[in-house]
Design a protein around this motif. Sequence first.
Motif: not given
Ligand code: FAD
Length: 411
Positions: A28, A30-31, A55, A60, A135, A183-184, A187, A210, A311, A320, A324-326
């Motif tokens: 995602g 972070a990664g 995908h 949001g 995975k 991994f978000g 996981s 969500g 991370v 959310p 600013n989670g992103m």
């Molecule tokens: C309803 C909702 C609305 C939101 N709206 C906003 C917004 O408007 N603005 C904002 O800034 N933030 C928003 N957020 C928060 C934001 O979506 C997250 O903070 C952000 O996606 C975090 O990014 P990440 O890279 O940590 O995780 P992710 O984007 O979730 O990426 C994690 C990745 O890891 C992969 N993965 C998981 N397990 C494994 C494994 N074992 N092996 C290989 N791959 C794996 C997944 O497929 C995924 O692609 C919202 C969250 C929710 C729930």
Amino acid sequence: MGVQAFNHCAGIMQKNNPYTDIAVVGGGLAGLCFAIQAADKGYSVALFEKEKYPHHKVCGEYISMESWQFLISLGLPLGSLQLPHINQLQVSSVNGKLFSHSLPLGGFGISRYQIDYLLAEIAIKKGVQLFTQTKVNEVVFNEQQTESSTQKSSFTLSLQSLSGDMESKLSAEWTAAIAVGSFGKRSNLDVKWERNFVQQKPNKLNNYIGIKYHIRYNHAADTIALHNFLNGYCGMSKIEDDKSCLCYLTTAQNLKDNGNSIKRMEQHILHKNPFLKKIFNEAEFLFAQPITISQISFQPKESVENHLLMVGDAASSITPLCGNGMSMAMHASKLSFEQVDLFLQKKISRTAMETSYQQAWKKQFSSRLAAGRLIQSMFGSVATSNLLVGTMNLFPFLATPLIKATHGRAF
Ligand SMILES: Cc1cc2nc3c(=O)[nH]c(=O)nc-3n(C[C@H](O)[C@H](O)[C@H](O)COP(=O)(O)OP(=O)(O)OC[C@H]3O[C@@H](n4cnc5c(N)ncnc54)[C@H](O)[C@@H]3O)c2cc1C
């Protein structure tokens, strides 16, 4: 803006002793941002993502301006993507009272379908070995390594190919000196490692769901709206190509009370807010089905787990409504890479790397997460959302510090 699907999956089977300086689990924001920074500095990086690009993701899709400059520094040409800039906030209470305010920093809109894909392309161009549909089933830290050892592989990852293509079936293992957990929210590894937040019984900070749609709807491109409904809230803002993201968070109980029917919950609960009723009745919905996720938790998590630097959401999710989670996920990728870089240059020990990252993470994010949890408790109830909107209309100067409490500065 067109995107072409790609599935980047070299056959690891053919490699002898697959090894990189860094292995990133989860592609995602972070990664991907972590991997790009590391490749820019000349490290060998493997990134494992269980999905293909592009995908859709529940999000949001409003990105706070905090991360604009950082994304450009990674090579994302944000200025030429013609994205909507958002600097106005509207909040409506459950029964439709409205409060409007400017956003001190503001943000921009782009779908996860688009931005994750563009960053994945940049990562590949910069030499990251990106394995999609792969995975990670386990990451084991080898305790035998000496404190200062960076040359030998310290982590062993167990991989599983999710691709139907037999030729690209992966070997079971990959080794690396550094492993990053990006991994978000939740996981298979969180469950396997029995992380604390997974063990918690349902409470006020977990068990949310969500739901997201892309829609076409005529509304101001510079405005993000947050509409409350009973036990939840729904955000709407513009993304690329004049589409809008409509995304809401609610309790799993709300869905259960409506016979596990999303449509019924929307009609019986969300439509009670007149703004939401109008949007749901008048908008053109662009997906046949909404994108959904469940078991969302805002419970605190550890920023280092089993010696992996965690991370993004893997290190804690901000509610959310703060929008600013992103940006936090991207910022954490920068903080963690700074420490990893020092470690791989043998300037600090592994213990120092882990401790410094934990401290930097806490300093940067702890109070924002706490503020987010507090504000979350004011949303989704008839009484408190009315009170919040009423108070903000009477004392609008209170809104800016409240918004600022959940946001950081450009990094
Ligand atoms: C309803 C909702 C609305 C939101 N709206 C906003 C917004 O408007 N603005 C904002 O800034 N933030 C928003 N957020 C928060 C934001 O979506 C997250 O903070 C952000 O996606 C975090 O990014 P990440 O890279 O940590 O995780 P992710 O984007 O979730 O990426 C994690 C990745 O890891 C992969 N993965 C998981 N397990 C494994 C494994 N074992 N092996 C290989 N791959 C794996 C997944 O497929 C995924 O692609 C919202 C969250 C929710 C729930």
